[in-house]
Motif scaffolding. Structure first.
Motif, PDB file in Angstrom:
ATOM      1  N   ILE A   5      70.777  81.060  46.241  1.00 29.72           N
ATOM      2  CA  ILE A   5      71.064  79.930  46.613  1.00 29.72           C
ATOM      3  C   ILE A   5      70.691  79.347  47.603  1.00 29.72           C
TER       4      ILE A   5
ATOM      5  N   GLY B 148      70.278  72.976  36.494  1.00 29.93           N
ATOM      6  CA  GLY B 148      71.179  73.962  36.902  1.00 29.93           C
ATOM      7  C   GLY B 148      70.191  75.204  37.276  1.00 29.93           C
ATOM      8  N   ARG B 149      71.213  76.229  37.138  1.00 31.73           N
ATOM      9  CA  ARG B 149      70.695  78.054  37.409  1.00 31.73           C
ATOM     10  C   ARG B 149      71.574  78.478  36.239  1.00 31.73           C
TER      11      ARG B 149
ATOM     12  N   HIS C 258      75.691  74.471  38.660  1.00 37.16           N
ATOM     13  CA  HIS C 258      75.603  73.643  38.767  1.00 37.16           C
ATOM     14  C   HIS C 258      76.135  73.472  40.503  1.00 37.16           C
TER      15      HIS C 258
ATOM     16  N   CYS D 205      71.180  73.901  42.677  1.00 36.99           N
ATOM     17  CA  CYS D 205      71.043  74.932  41.634  1.00 36.99           C
ATOM     18  C   CYS D 205      69.295  73.967  40.793  1.00 36.99           C
TER      19      CYS D 205
END
Length: 278
Positions: A226, A178-179, A169, A173
């Motif tokens: 990112i 999130g991722r 997070h 993200c």
């Protein structure tokens, strides 16, 4: 664990246990660990851990965290037990946060790992239960908001399902989800959960954070994904601390139902938490 805000700090053995010690790994040295030695029913070592109390007002969760061995205790067999209970209309549970902080090693690899199992109750009795082993950026303790502080969930499960989720997070993200990635958990017995920061490459875009269950990789995130050096730095090059908790209810799992059972069959049990560096 999806996180909306942060509040600063304001004996019974229910199952058979085994003693676990952090293993040795080629190429790594053990930096810090807790193998949860202590007499049955005692609180975790408060030189290592802050024991959180109260309802933190996050994620629409129900639980009240307690500084009570009923909710968070040494088993007496070198494990930690975090146990949710329903008392009348109130759910209580346990959450601890490490006083130890670390920054992943520049130019090397850092590994965070825990040996964890979840209570043996039938999955159908675990609606609304949400155990997690995760990390937050230490800057949250001095006022940096979430998710700018950075968060890495080493493993979460919801509703007793045999699926583990690992998630990052951050401000890049795809919040609030999130991722992340997930993996099928073979059973409710012991598994090793790990993330590895690889900062050996001097180019931050080529650096990685990788998630494992029992040495099986199931998710990886790169700096290039990112695509923001400041955000990547928050996840990989700033101090972080460990969290172990059992939430009840909330936006992700939903809420307990008439079949949900607290107690030792629903607990999160931890053999060790360890931090290694290459």
């Amino acid at each position: 664990m999806h996180f909306a805000s942060y509040l600063p700090l304001l004996p019974v053995l229910g199952t058979s246990v085994l003693a676990w010690n952090p293993p040795s790994y080629d190429g790594y040295r053990l930096v810090w660990s807790d193998a949860f030695s202590g007499s049955s029913g005692s609180l975790p070592n408060e030189n290592n851990w802050n024991i959180i109390t109260g309802n933190l007002g996050v994620n629409n969760e129900l639980e009240v965290y307690m500084r009570d061995p009923r909710n968070v205790q040494h088993s007496g067999g070198d494990t930690l037990q975090i146990v949710p209970w329903k008392d009348g209309s109130t759910w209580t549970s346990g959450r601890i946060e490490s006083k130890f902080t670390f920054t992943p090693t520049a130019g090397g690899r850092t590994m965070a790992e825990g040996q964890i199992r979840f209570g043996g109750n039938d999955i159908g009795t675990k609606a609304g239960l949400w155990p997690a082993f995760w990390l937050l950026g230490d800057s949250i303790r001095s006022g940096t908001p979430w998710p700018a502080c950075g968060e890495l969930d080493i493993v979460e499960t919801v509703n007793g399902q045999l699926r583990g989720y690992g998630t990052a997070h951050c401000t890049a993200c795809n919040e609030p989800t999130g991722r992340g990635g997930s993996v099928s958990i073979p059973n409710q017995d012991w598994q090793r959960w790990r993330i590895v920061w690889d900062r050996t490459n001097g180019d931050w875009r080529a650096q990685t954070i990788t998630w494992f269950m029992n040495d099986q990789q199931y998710h990886q995130l790169t700096g290039a994904q990112i695509n923001d050096q400041g955000v990547w730095t928050a996840l990989t090059a700033r101090p972080q601390f460990f969290i172990l908790n059992m939430a009840v209810g909330g936006n992700w799992p939903g809420y307990p139902n008439d079949r949900t059972q607290g107690g030792y069959g629903a607990m999160m049990e931890v053999g060790y938490v360890a931090l290694y560096s290459s």
